[in-house]
Design an enzyme around this catalytic site. Structure first.
Site, mmCIF file in Angstrom:
data_model
loop_
_atom_site.group_PDB
_atom_site.id
_atom_site.type_symbol
_atom_site.label_atom_id
_atom_site.label_comp_id
_atom_site.label_asym_id
_atom_site.label_seq_id
_atom_site.Cartn_x
_atom_site.Cartn_y
_atom_site.Cartn_z
ATOM 1 N N ASN A 39 0.835 -1.219 0.000
ATOM 2 C CA ASN A 39 0.000 0.000 0.000
ATOM 3 C C ASN A 39 0.866 1.265 0.000
ATOM 4 O O ASN A 39 0.350 2.372 0.006
ATOM 5 C CB ASN A 39 -0.972 0.011 1.185
ATOM 6 C CG ASN A 39 -0.275 0.144 2.526
ATOM 7 O OD1 ASN A 39 0.958 0.112 2.596
ATOM 8 N ND2 ASN A 39 -1.044 0.289 3.586
ATOM 9 N N TYR A 152 4.193 -3.022 17.721
ATOM 10 C CA TYR A 152 4.899 -3.872 16.749
ATOM 11 C C TYR A 152 5.121 -5.265 17.341
ATOM 12 O O TYR A 152 4.809 -6.278 16.722
ATOM 13 C CB TYR A 152 6.230 -3.216 16.403
ATOM 14 C CG TYR A 152 7.027 -3.921 15.331
ATOM 15 C CD1 TYR A 152 6.551 -4.039 14.036
ATOM 16 C CD2 TYR A 152 8.285 -4.451 15.623
ATOM 17 C CE1 TYR A 152 7.297 -4.674 13.050
ATOM 18 C CE2 TYR A 152 9.043 -5.089 14.629
ATOM 19 C CZ TYR A 152 8.543 -5.185 13.360
ATOM 20 O OH TYR A 152 9.287 -5.813 12.381
#
Ligand code: UDP
Length: 321
Positions: A39, A152
Site C-alpha cells: 500500500n 509492533y
C-alpha cells in the site's frame, strides 16, 4: 518451491519495502512469477521500478488488511507487509497493529484458499528486552505490551499465533522467520533506524546521534544473507520459528565509530535520550538455521557497510537525502 509448476507463483506482501523488494528480486532470479502487494505507506516504488515491465513481475497497490482477491494459482506467500522501524511504528501504531493482525489473517486466508505455502516475516522484537542471551527460538520473550514498541512486538506475536493456528486448524503449510537487525541498500534514509541514520549523518558531516550511553548492543545482518536464509526456510519442511540474523554483536557506540571510519567522516558523536523499552542486548542464536537450513551469514560487516554507504552516497549526490 517444491511444487510441480515450472514457474511457481509467489506473492510478496510489502514487496515494495526494503526486504520485500530484495525478496522479489531473488524470487525472480530463481524463476518464480512474482506478485507484489504494497500500500506504499512505508514501501517505495523506487525499490521495484527496475522490475516494471518484466513479464514475470506484477505490482498491485493494495492494503492487505482488506480482503485480498487474486485470480489464478498461487504457490507461496511471503507476508512481509508492516511498518518496521521504531519511528514508523510510533507514527503508525494502529496501522502496525492492523497489518500484523488483520493483514496476517487475510494473507493466511489467501494461503488457505490457494493451498499455498505461507511464510511470515516475524522479528527479534518478539523477544522484547531479552533476559536470555543470545536469543534461541525457545525463549518466550520479555515484552511490554502497553509501551510504544508494544504495537509492533504484540502485532508480530499475534501474527505468529495466528500462523500456527492456521497450520494446526487448517493444515496450511506455514513457516515463521524471526528476522534480526538487517541492513543494506534500499533502507529508507529517514526511517530512523540506526544504519541509515548513522550513514547519512556521517556522510553529511553532521553529529551522529547515539541514543542513551550507546552500550546497548545489536547484531547486524547484510540483506543478501538474510534473503538467502529466508528462501532456504521457505523450501524447508518444518513449521516452528527460525531465527535468521548475524551473530556478530557490537555496541551502538562501536557501530557509530565503525561507520564514521568507513565513511572517512569527521562527525562528532552526540547522545540523545534512549527510546522507551529500547532492548539492551540482542544477538541471534542461529544454531537452528545452521542445522536445519545449512545456512549462516557470509557477508563481512565492513564489506556490507561499504556497499550500503555507496548506496546512500549516491542518494545524497542526487539530493534525495
Ligand atoms: N539508535 C541510535 N541512534 C539513532 C538510531 C538508533 O543510537 O539515530 C539506537 C537505538 O536506540 C537502538 C539501536 O540503535 O539501541 C538500533 O536501533 P534501530 O532503530 O535501528 O532498531 P531496533 O534494533 O531498536 O529495532
Amino acid at each position: 518451491m517444491t511444487q510441480k509448476n515450472p514457474q511457481p507463483v509467489a506473492v510478496v506482501t510489502g514487496g515494495a519495502g526494503f526486504l520485500g523488494s530484495h525478496l522479489c528480486d531473488y524470487l525472480l532470479a530463481q524463476g518464480h512469477q512474482v506478485i507484489c502487494l504494497d500500500n506504499l505507506i512505508t514501501g517505495n516504488l523506487a525499490n521495484i521500478e527496475h522490475l516494471a515491465g518484466k513479464p514475470n513481475f506484477k505490482f498491485i497497490k493494495h492494503d492487505v488488511t482488506e480482503f485480498i482477491y487474486l485470480p489464478g494459482a498461487v504457490d507461496v506467500i511471503f507476508h512481509f507487509a508492516s511498518p518496521a522501524s521504531p519511528i514508523d511504528y510510533l507514527e503508525l501504531p494502529i496501522q502496525t497493529l492492523k497489518v500484523g493482525a488483520l493483514g496476517t489473517h487475510k494473507a493466511l486466508g489467501l494461503a488457505r484458499a490457494k493451498k499455498a505455502r505461507f511464510l511470515l516475516a516475524s522479528t527479534s522484537e518478539v523477544y522484547g528486552d531479552p533476559l536470555v542471551h543470545p536469543q534461541p527460538e525457545t525463549y518466550w520473550g520479555n515484552v511490554n505490551p502497553i509501551g510504544p514498541r508494544g504495537v509492533y512486538d504484540e502485532a508480530k506475536r499475534f501474527a505468529e499465533a495466528m500462523t500456527m493456528a492456521y497450520h494446526r486448524v487448517h493444515g496450511v503449510d506455514t513457516k515463521i522467520v524471526r528476522i534480526f537487525n538487517t541492513y543494506g541498500p534500499r533502507m529508507r534514509p529517514n526511517d530512523g533506524r540506526v544504519v541509515p541514520a548513522f550513514i547519512a549523518q556521517a556522510l553529511k558531516g553532521e553529529p551522529m546521534t547515539v541514543f542513551g550511553d550507546g552500550k546497548q548492543t545489536r547484531s547486524f545482518c547484510y540483506v543478501s544473507d538474510l534473503i538467502e536464509g529466508i528462501y532456504r526456510l521457505a523450501k524447508s519442511e518444518g513449521h516452528d520459528p527460525v531465527n535468521i540474523g548475524n551473530p556478530r554483536e557490537m555496541s551502538v557506540v562501536e557501530f557509530a565509530e565503525k561507520i564514521r571510519d568507513l565513511c572517512g567522516s569527521q562527525s562528532t558523536i552526540v547522545h540523545k535520550p534512549l527510546p522507551v523499552d529500547d532492548p539492551k542486548i540482542r544477538q541471534p542464536n542461529i544454531s537452528k538455521a545452521r542445522s536445519l537450513l545449512n545456512w549462516e551469514p557470509k557477508m563481512d560487516l565492513e564489506k556490507g557497510l561499504t556497499l550500503t554507504i555507496e548506496y546512500f552516497r549516491a542518494l545524497i549526490d542526487k539530493g534525495h537525502v
